[in-house]
Design a protein around this motif. Structure first.
Motif, PDB file in Angstrom:
ATOM      1  N   PHE A  89       0.824  -1.208   0.000  1.00  0.00           N
ATOM      2  CA  PHE A  89       0.000   0.000   0.000  1.00  0.00           C
ATOM      3  C   PHE A  89       0.860   1.262   0.000  1.00  0.00           C
ATOM      4  O   PHE A  89       0.510   2.270   0.619  1.00  0.00           O
ATOM      5  CB  PHE A  89      -0.967  -0.020   1.193  1.00  0.00           C
ATOM      6  CG  PHE A  89      -2.136  -0.943   0.983  1.00  0.00           C
ATOM      7  CD1 PHE A  89      -3.303  -0.490   0.398  1.00  0.00           C
ATOM      8  CD2 PHE A  89      -2.040  -2.279   1.340  1.00  0.00           C
ATOM      9  CE1 PHE A  89      -4.369  -1.340   0.188  1.00  0.00           C
ATOM     10  CE2 PHE A  89      -3.108  -3.142   1.126  1.00  0.00           C
ATOM     11  CZ  PHE A  89      -4.278  -2.671   0.555  1.00  0.00           C
ATOM     12  N   ALA A  90       1.972   1.206  -0.711  1.00  0.00           N
ATOM     13  CA  ALA A  90       2.814   2.390  -0.863  1.00  0.00           C
ATOM     14  C   ALA A  90       2.040   3.492  -1.594  1.00  0.00           C
ATOM     15  O   ALA A  90       1.207   3.228  -2.460  1.00  0.00           O
ATOM     16  CB  ALA A  90       4.081   2.024  -1.641  1.00  0.00           C
ATOM     17  N   LYS A  91       2.310   4.740  -1.226  1.00  0.00           N
ATOM     18  CA  LYS A  91       1.615   5.883  -1.811  1.00  0.00           C
ATOM     19  C   LYS A  91       2.410   6.464  -2.981  1.00  0.00           C
ATOM     20  O   LYS A  91       3.594   6.196  -3.151  1.00  0.00           O
ATOM     21  CB  LYS A  91       1.395   6.966  -0.752  1.00  0.00           C
ATOM     22  CG  LYS A  91       0.682   6.494   0.505  1.00  0.00           C
ATOM     23  CD  LYS A  91      -0.715   5.988   0.207  1.00  0.00           C
ATOM     24  CE  LYS A  91      -1.438   5.603   1.488  1.00  0.00           C
ATOM     25  NZ  LYS A  91      -2.787   5.048   1.220  1.00  0.00           N
ATOM     26  N   GLY A  92       1.732   7.284  -3.776  1.00  0.00           N
ATOM     27  CA  GLY A  92       2.404   7.974  -4.860  1.00  0.00           C
ATOM     28  C   GLY A  92       2.005   7.445  -6.219  1.00  0.00           C
ATOM     29  O   GLY A  92       1.008   6.719  -6.371  1.00  0.00           O
ATOM     30  N   ALA A  93       2.779   7.817  -7.255  1.00  0.00           N
ATOM     31  CA  ALA A  93       2.501   7.384  -8.622  1.00  0.00           C
ATOM     32  C   ALA A  93       2.523   5.866  -8.720  1.00  0.00           C
ATOM     33  O   ALA A  93       3.362   5.206  -8.112  1.00  0.00           O
ATOM     34  CB  ALA A  93       3.541   7.985  -9.572  1.00  0.00           C
ATOM     35  N   LEU A  94       1.578   5.323  -9.472  1.00  0.00           N
ATOM     36  CA  LEU A  94       1.449   3.869  -9.675  1.00  0.00           C
ATOM     37  C   LEU A  94       1.234   3.125  -8.352  1.00  0.00           C
ATOM     38  O   LEU A  94       1.688   1.985  -8.190  1.00  0.00           O
ATOM     39  CB  LEU A  94       2.681   3.312 -10.396  1.00  0.00           C
ATOM     40  CG  LEU A  94       3.027   3.925 -11.752  1.00  0.00           C
ATOM     41  CD1 LEU A  94       4.349   3.369 -12.273  1.00  0.00           C
ATOM     42  CD2 LEU A  94       1.924   3.674 -12.763  1.00  0.00           C
ATOM     43  N   ALA A  95       0.527   3.753  -7.417  1.00  0.00           N
ATOM     44  CA  ALA A  95       0.266   3.124  -6.118  1.00  0.00           C
ATOM     45  C   ALA A  95      -0.355   1.745  -6.324  1.00  0.00           C
ATOM     46  O   ALA A  95      -1.338   1.601  -7.045  1.00  0.00           O
ATOM     47  CB  ALA A  95      -0.667   4.001  -5.293  1.00  0.00           C
ATOM     48  N   PRO A  96       0.204   0.695  -5.708  1.00  0.00           N
ATOM     49  CA  PRO A  96      -0.251  -0.677  -5.985  1.00  0.00           C
ATOM     50  C   PRO A  96      -1.617  -1.029  -5.410  1.00  0.00           C
ATOM     51  O   PRO A  96      -2.284  -1.927  -5.918  1.00  0.00           O
ATOM     52  CB  PRO A  96       0.841  -1.549  -5.357  1.00  0.00           C
ATOM     53  CG  PRO A  96       1.519  -0.680  -4.356  1.00  0.00           C
ATOM     54  CD  PRO A  96       1.418   0.725  -4.876  1.00  0.00           C
TER      55      PRO A  96
END
Length: 337
Positions: free
Chosen positions: A162-169
């Motif tokens: 659940f990493a944040k930012g562009a292309l968040a999974p």
């Protein structure tokens, strides 16, 4: 609980995950190069208005997830794929999948992966790995670009899923149907389909940001960056290009080398179509990308900085564009035997 699974190191994360997940169904026939080629993994895109780590979005491969999806579709293998808003639901689905005997692919961010060397940790959210078991609150992880397997605890895995930012999974999880059986004829047809798709992607996109047109356009833009952006910003843009080319799972124009290996293996499956000869052209393209990366590194590290240096960098990409265009035109015109 541990699923029977063999970890094998690969050059690139998604093609490595795909080949490792399909190893049983194909009796080991789907190698990483075959997965990459059948999935039409080779690409180029430069999207200036989209920023990643304060630099333009530059990709040397197709969009995340496409290699796995296309490979399985071409081979007639059903897949399960899910994303989540809730970390609890993502955790529950992961556990259920493992309990049912599925090794699963997960899209993750690399910044918080504890086994990654610190110099390779930055905010990139399109990395792929396999979870193949758990021991209480710890998960067994096969990351194909690492030499061996690793263990992540529940919090560590949730953090990268659940990493944040562009292309968040968004907890992205996927796996192929376990009972699939892949025949040699399916593999041959899938190879043809992958080559046709990749040639279409690299030659047929009408806009100047993608495919061989995108490589040439980027080369021409680089020649203007010194005056338009200034040395510092132009250098950071070139650093971004090198990072995306060299550090995201391959290195040294590695996607071109993987595609060359695909064509060599494809030539054994479909002899008499000249695929081995075209393979040499993609090896040459990989070599040129590596040379361009060295030139770019010299600029962003301040060792070279003249307009002539930027012109040379741009010309490398223009030369690469012509070489890859020629190679894909040969592939597009094949009359399959």
């Amino acid at each position: 609980m541990k699923i029977e699974f063999e970890h094998r190191q690969a050059a690139h994360c998604e093609s490595g995950v795909t080949s490792n997940l399909l190893r049983i169904s194909s009796q080991g026939k789907i190698t990483e190069p075959l997965a990459f080629g059948i999935g039409a993994g080779l690409f180029f895109a430069h999207i200036p208005f989209m920023k990643i780590n304060n630099g333009p979005a530059i990709a040397f491969r197709t969009l995340p997830g496409h290699i796995f999806n296309r490979t399985c579709k071409s081979l007639g293998i059903p897949v399960t794929r899910k994303k989540f808003r809730s970390t609890e639901k993502a955790e529950a689905f992961l556990r259920t999948s493992l309990d049912n005997g599925h090794a699963v692919g997960c899209q993750v961010g690399v910044y918080y992966l504890p086994y990654f060397p610190k110099e390779y940790r930055f905010h990139f959210n399109a990395h792929n790995l396999i979870v193949y078991g758990r021991e209480e609150e710890n998960y067994l992880v096969s990351d194909p670009i690492m030499e061996g397997t690793n263990i992540l605890d529940r919090y560590q895995l949730e953090r990268v899923r659940f990493a944040k930012g562009a292309l968040a999974p968004k907890g992205h999880i996927y796996y192929p149907y376990r009972g699939a059986d892949i025949s040699d004829e399916q593999i041959k047809q899938a190879i043809k389909c992958g080559i046709k798709k990749n040639a279409s992607n690299m030659l047929g996109i009408p806009f100047g940001f993608a495919g061989v047109k995108g490589i040439k356009s980027t080369g021409n833009k680089i020649k203007k960056w010194r005056d338009k952006l200034g040395l510092q910003k132009a250098g950071s843009y070139l650093a971004q290009m090198v990072r995306m080319q060299e550090e995201i799972g391959t290195g040294g124009g590695g996607f071109r080398y993987i595609y060359a290996a695909f064509l060599q293996e494809a030539d054994a499956w479909l002899p008499g179509n000249g695929l081995a000869a075209v393979s040499v052209m993609f090896t040459q393209a990989g070599d040129l990308w590596r040379t361009a990366a060295v030139q770019a590194a010299g600029i962003y590290k301040g060792r070279i900085s003249s307009q002539q240096d930027f012109d040379l960098m741009g010309n490398y990409l223009i030369e690469i564009a012509e070489l890859e265009k020629e190679a894909f035109l040969v592939l597009k015109k094949i009359k399959w035997q």
